[in-house]
Design a protein around this motif. Structure first.
Motif, PDB file in Angstrom:
ATOM      1  N   VAL A  70      34.543  22.820  35.322  1.00 55.54           N
ATOM      2  CA  VAL A  70      35.235  23.782  36.179  1.00 55.54           C
ATOM      3  C   VAL A  70      35.671  23.141  37.494  1.00 55.54           C
ATOM      4  CG1 VAL A  70      34.948  25.956  37.420  1.00 55.54           C
ATOM      5  CG2 VAL A  70      33.963  25.693  35.169  1.00 55.54           C
ATOM      6  N   SER A  71      34.767  22.434  38.146  1.00 54.03           N
ATOM      7  CA  SER A  71      35.065  21.840  39.447  1.00 54.03           C
ATOM      8  C   SER A  71      36.066  20.687  39.330  1.00 54.03           C
ATOM      9  CB  SER A  71      33.774  21.344  40.088  1.00 54.03           C
ATOM     10  OG  SER A  71      34.013  20.834  41.348  1.00 54.03           O
ATOM     11  N   GLY A  72      35.895  19.847  38.333  1.00 50.54           N
ATOM     12  CA  GLY A  72      36.826  18.740  38.114  1.00 50.54           C
ATOM     13  C   GLY A  72      38.227  19.236  37.829  1.00 50.54           C
ATOM     14  N   GLN A  73      38.327  20.291  37.029  1.00 50.27           N
ATOM     15  CA  GLN A  73      39.637  20.866  36.722  1.00 50.27           C
ATOM     16  C   GLN A  73      40.283  21.446  37.979  1.00 50.27           C
ATOM     17  OE1 GLN A  73      39.525  23.653  33.466  1.00 50.27           O
ATOM     18  NE2 GLN A  73      39.372  22.025  31.944  1.00 50.27           N
ATOM     19  N   ALA A  74      39.485  22.097  38.818  1.00 48.77           N
ATOM     20  CA  ALA A  74      40.023  22.672  40.057  1.00 48.77           C
ATOM     21  C   ALA A  74      40.589  21.571  40.954  1.00 48.77           C
ATOM     22  CB  ALA A  74      38.946  23.453  40.790  1.00 48.77           C
ATOM     23  N   ASP A  75      39.874  20.450  41.072  1.00 42.55           N
ATOM     24  CA  ASP A  75      40.354  19.338  41.893  1.00 42.55           C
ATOM     25  C   ASP A  75      41.620  18.723  41.312  1.00 42.55           C
ATOM     26  OD1 ASP A  75      38.656  19.283  44.082  1.00 42.55           O
ATOM     27  OD2 ASP A  75      37.104  18.163  43.017  1.00 42.55           O
ATOM     28  N   ALA A  76      41.677  18.609  39.992  1.00 44.33           N
ATOM     29  CA  ALA A  76      42.863  18.039  39.344  1.00 44.33           C
ATOM     30  C   ALA A  76      44.084  18.937  39.558  1.00 44.33           C
ATOM     31  CB  ALA A  76      42.595  17.839  37.854  1.00 44.33           C
ATOM     32  N   VAL A  77      43.902  20.241  39.431  1.00 40.10           N
ATOM     33  CA  VAL A  77      44.990  21.202  39.640  1.00 40.10           C
ATOM     34  C   VAL A  77      45.472  21.138  41.088  1.00 40.10           C
ATOM     35  CG1 VAL A  77      45.541  23.671  39.768  1.00 40.10           C
ATOM     36  CG2 VAL A  77      44.331  22.768  37.786  1.00 40.10           C
ATOM     37  N   ARG A  78      44.534  21.058  42.011  1.00 42.78           N
ATOM     38  CA  ARG A  78      44.850  20.981  43.442  1.00 42.78           C
ATOM     39  C   ARG A  78      45.730  19.766  43.742  1.00 42.78           C
ATOM     40  NH1 ARG A  78      40.795  18.307  47.182  1.00 42.78           N
ATOM     41  NH2 ARG A  78      41.176  19.106  49.254  1.00 42.78           N
ATOM     42  N   THR A  79      45.363  18.624  43.174  1.00 44.69           N
ATOM     43  CA  THR A  79      46.149  17.401  43.371  1.00 44.69           C
ATOM     44  C   THR A  79      47.541  17.543  42.757  1.00 44.69           C
ATOM     45  OG1 THR A  79      44.148  16.048  43.382  1.00 44.69           O
ATOM     46  CG2 THR A  79      46.203  14.919  42.942  1.00 44.69           C
ATOM     47  N   ALA A  80      47.608  18.085  41.541  1.00 44.76           N
ATOM     48  CA  ALA A  80      48.892  18.236  40.858  1.00 44.76           C
ATOM     49  C   ALA A  80      49.828  19.160  41.634  1.00 44.76           C
ATOM     50  CB  ALA A  80      48.676  18.764  39.444  1.00 44.76           C
ATOM     51  N   ILE A  81      49.302  20.264  42.156  1.00 44.77           N
ATOM     52  CA  ILE A  81      50.115  21.218  42.913  1.00 44.77           C
ATOM     53  C   ILE A  81      50.624  20.580  44.214  1.00 44.77           C
ATOM     54  CG2 ILE A  81      50.039  23.364  44.255  1.00 44.77           C
ATOM     55  CD1 ILE A  81      48.273  24.547  42.057  1.00 44.77           C
ATOM     56  N   ASN A 108      44.731  10.461  43.311  1.00 40.80           N
ATOM     57  CA  ASN A 108      43.697  10.752  42.322  1.00 40.80           C
ATOM     58  C   ASN A 108      42.371  10.116  42.708  1.00 40.80           C
ATOM     59  OD1 ASN A 108      45.323  12.225  40.573  1.00 40.80           O
ATOM     60  ND2 ASN A 108      46.022  10.387  39.515  1.00 40.80           N
ATOM     61  N   ASP A 109      41.281  10.797  42.378  1.00 37.86           N
ATOM     62  CA  ASP A 109      39.949  10.243  42.581  1.00 37.86           C
ATOM     63  C   ASP A 109      39.618   9.411  41.342  1.00 37.86           C
ATOM     64  OD1 ASP A 109      37.361   9.672  43.212  1.00 37.86           O
ATOM     65  OD2 ASP A 109      36.780  11.738  43.655  1.00 37.86           O
ATOM     66  N   VAL A 110      39.504   8.100  41.500  1.00 38.09           N
ATOM     67  CA  VAL A 110      39.363   7.207  40.350  1.00 38.09           C
ATOM     68  C   VAL A 110      37.921   7.055  39.871  1.00 38.09           C
ATOM     69  CG1 VAL A 110      41.430   5.894  40.878  1.00 38.09           C
ATOM     70  CG2 VAL A 110      39.239   5.177  41.836  1.00 38.09           C
ATOM     71  N   ARG A 111      36.967   7.664  40.573  1.00 37.95           N
ATOM     72  CA  ARG A 111      35.563   7.493  40.186  1.00 37.95           C
ATOM     73  C   ARG A 111      35.288   8.123  38.820  1.00 37.95           C
ATOM     74  NH1 ARG A 111      32.622  10.053  45.195  1.00 37.95           N
ATOM     75  NH2 ARG A 111      34.303  11.512  44.827  1.00 37.95           N
ATOM     76  N   GLN A 112      34.553   7.393  37.988  1.00 37.63           N
ATOM     77  CA  GLN A 112      34.158   7.880  36.670  1.00 37.63           C
ATOM     78  C   GLN A 112      32.655   7.697  36.517  1.00 37.63           C
ATOM     79  OE1 GLN A 112      36.089   9.103  33.951  1.00 37.63           O
ATOM     80  NE2 GLN A 112      37.766   9.261  35.406  1.00 37.63           N
ATOM     81  N   THR A 113      32.037   8.435  35.592  1.00 37.40           N
ATOM     82  CA  THR A 113      30.613   8.246  35.361  1.00 37.40           C
ATOM     83  C   THR A 113      30.389   6.900  34.685  1.00 37.40           C
ATOM     84  OG1 THR A 113      30.755   9.415  33.251  1.00 37.40           O
ATOM     85  CG2 THR A 113      30.075  10.706  35.170  1.00 37.40           C
TER      86      THR A 113
END
Length: 132
Positions: A70-81, A108-113
Motif C-alpha cells: 500500500v505505502s510503496g504504491q502510494a509513493d509510486a503514484v505520487r512520483t508519477a503524478i 525514483n527511490d532506487v532502494r530495494q530489499t
C-alpha cells in the motif's frame, strides 16, 4: 496534449497518463477519493497541494499501479503524478518547488530489499547457535 510518465518505489510501479480535462484523478480506474487507507490517498494528492489546486482543474490523470504494498504504491503514484504535471505544463518553477519540498517527488527511490543469503533467516541475520 497527452503525457505519459512513471514512478517507482520498491517493487511498485505506477504509470500515469495526463490529459486535458476537468480534474479527475483515477488510480486503477477508481477515483482517488475512494483509495484506502486515507494516508495513502493524502500522499497521492500531495503534488496538487504543493503546486496549488488550480492545476488539478485543468487536467485528468489516469494512473495504473501494480506490485508492492500500500505505502510503496502510494509513493509510486505520487512520483508519477508529480512528473506528469511538470512534463505536461513544462514549468520550471513547479519543478523547483517539487525539488525543494521533496526530491522523491520527481526522482525514483532506487532502494530495494537485499536478497536473502544462506545461513540465516534474512539478508544479514544469522541463525542462533545452541550449545545445549
Amino acid at each position: 496534449m497527452v503525457t505519459n510518465t512513471s514512478g517507482k518505489k520498491k517493487t511498485a510501479i505506477a504509470r500515469a497518463t495526463v490529459t486535458d480535462g476537468e480534474g479527475r484523478v483515477r488510480v486503477n480506474s477508481q477515483p482517488v477519493e475512494l483509495v484506502e487507507p486515507e494516508l495513502s490517498q493524502l500522499k497521492m494528492l500531495e503534488p496538487f497541494r504543493i503546486a496549488d489546486d488550480d492545476l488539478r482543474e485543468e487536467v485528468d490523470i489516469d494512473v495504473q499501479v501494480e506490485g508492492g504494498g500500500v505505502s510503496g504504491q502510494a509513493d509510486a503514484v505520487r512520483t508519477a503524478i508529480a512528473r506528469g504535471l511538470v512534463q505536461f505544463h513544462n514549468d520550471a518553477e513547479l519543478r523547483d518547488a517539487y525539488m525543494e519540498f521533496d526530491r522523491s517527488l520527481l526522482v525514483n527511490d532506487v532502494r530495494q530489499t537485499e536478497p536473502k543469503k544462506w545461513g540465516g533467516p534474512g539478508a544479514r541475520a544469522r541463525y542462533q547457535k545452541s550449545y545445549r
